[in-house]
Structures are given as C-alpha cells and as structure tokens.
Design a protein around this motif. Sequence first.
Motif, PDB file in Angstrom:
ATOM      1  N   ALA A  35       0.849  -1.533  -0.043  1.00 54.93           N
ATOM      2  CA  ALA A  35      -0.410  -0.377  -0.021  1.00 54.93           C
ATOM      3  C   ALA A  35       0.941   1.391   0.062  1.00 54.93           C
ATOM      4  O   ALA A  35       1.001   1.800  -0.814  1.00 54.93           O
ATOM      5  CB  ALA A  35      -1.045  -0.095   1.273  1.00 54.93           C
ATOM      6  N   LEU A  39      -0.378   4.946  -2.457  1.00 53.94           N
ATOM      7  CA  LEU A  39      -0.151   5.701  -1.633  1.00 53.94           C
ATOM      8  C   LEU A  39       0.287   6.763  -1.332  1.00 53.94           C
ATOM      9  O   LEU A  39      -0.634   8.392  -1.935  1.00 53.94           O
ATOM     10  CB  LEU A  39      -1.258   5.297   0.217  1.00 53.94           C
ATOM     11  N   ILE A  68      -5.283   0.401   1.190  1.00 55.64           N
ATOM     12  CA  ILE A  68      -5.532   1.129   0.633  1.00 55.64           C
ATOM     13  C   ILE A  68      -7.069   1.089   1.300  1.00 55.64           C
ATOM     14  O   ILE A  68      -7.617   2.842   0.804  1.00 55.64           O
ATOM     15  CB  ILE A  68      -4.715   0.444  -1.313  1.00 55.64           C
ATOM     16  N   THR A  72      -8.372   5.082   1.882  1.00 56.80           N
ATOM     17  CA  THR A  72      -9.096   5.681   0.695  1.00 56.80           C
ATOM     18  C   THR A  72     -10.971   5.936   0.982  1.00 56.80           C
ATOM     19  O   THR A  72     -11.450   6.504  -0.238  1.00 56.80           O
ATOM     20  CB  THR A  72      -9.143   5.522   0.101  1.00 56.80           C
TER      21      THR A  72
END
Length: 243
Positions: A35, A39, A68, A72
Amino acid sequence: MPMEIVRIPVLSDNYVWLVHEPVSGETMVVDPAVAEPVLAEADRRRWRIGQIWNTHWHPDHTGGNAAIKAATGAIVTGPAAEAERIPTLDRTVREGDRVRLGEAEAQVLEVPAHTAGHIAYHFAEEEMLFIGDTLFAMGCGRLFEGSAAQMHANMTRLAALPAETRVYCAHEYTLSNGRFAVTAEPGNGDIAERLREVESLRASGEATVPTTIAAERATNPFMRASSVEALAALRAAKDNFRG
C-alpha cells in the motif's frame, strides 16, 4: 484526454499500475502488492484512489488491498471465481462484465491458467490491457492452477487483439524471458534485436513494460506456439531455464 498511467515498482520485481481518468478525475490501482508506495504516489499527484482492480488472488497482487481500502474507502473489484481467496473484495466480476473508471470502460476477460480464476481488464477504446500474470513481455505465467491448453487458448485470444494494444503486466521478467526466447527461436531476428534492447534498458535501470500485442506476436514464443503441446514444452523448458 488520454488516461494517465503510472508504473510503481515494488517488492523485487512487481509493478503496480496507478490509473487516472482525467475527465472525471477518478483514479484506480491495479494489483497493489503493497500500500505505502501507492498511497504516496497518489498523494504526490493529488489523486484520490477510488477503486482497486485485482486480476487474481496471489498476495503480491492483493497484499495492499486492505490498507488502501482503509485509507481511501476504495471499492475493490476482482474475479468471482477467486472471491473466497480475496477477502477484501466488494464486487466480483466474470467474463464479459463491464467495469468503469470515470468515462472509460473496460471489459473483463477470463484468462485462467496461472490461477484458476485469473482475469484481465481490456479497455478496447483506449487500446489498453491490464493482464496481471497471464502474459508477460516475451513470456507467460507459470501454470500453477491451470493447464497448457488454457494458456494456449489465452495466447490465441490475446494475439487477436489489435496490434497497437498496450499490455500492462505485473512483473519485470523481460530480461530472463528474452534470454529464454532466443534459445526457443534461435533464428528469430526480431527476438535477438529485442533482447539487445532489453539488455540495454535493464543495464540503465529502465523498465521494459508496457509492451504491445504487436511486439508479443513477433517475439513471444508462447504467443507464437503452434499447438498446446508446443506451449507445454516451452513452459516446461522455461520453468527449468537458468539464463
């Protein structure tokens, strides 16, 4: 406006693809092994990841999903046949399903052999294919959960796509694949020339993908295999190749 695609190298040889559709401003990531670098790159570009698309269940393609998603709220899409092995999935898809990123639409292709439920995402209008571990530059995936017959069918199907189609695979395997390819087709001048180009790129630390369907038709022994038996023999030889 064309989509923006960012290659993010992670682990030892994986590529994660960050894809931004500029009309809508939507962003997704294909096969995030991890991740943090994904990111960070999205943040640097001020893109907000809204989707994750997985091609198959292997951890080096799904390992970043949870983090992630947590960071998000991204919606995770992946193969229905492997849903039990990808616990972060929100949406499952099969052959012929359509998935959208803003103004762009991709069709799901089932391409089993590397894993039993492996899929790909084909943006026909944009001439882009996210293929995971089924097709590599000058190579194909190992037959972990499927057969040579399945892989041969995949290669035949992919070879029929438009020549200009850009192929975004998930690993930097081209140098090893090229060294094998010249032994498989020693009289193929296109392979020899491409290997020289790949050697130069890798010596400079440059990536060799994406590739194109045209390049694979000319230089990929697995796509060029004339029969299931020929592909099976090539795959067995490549599995034992130390070049």
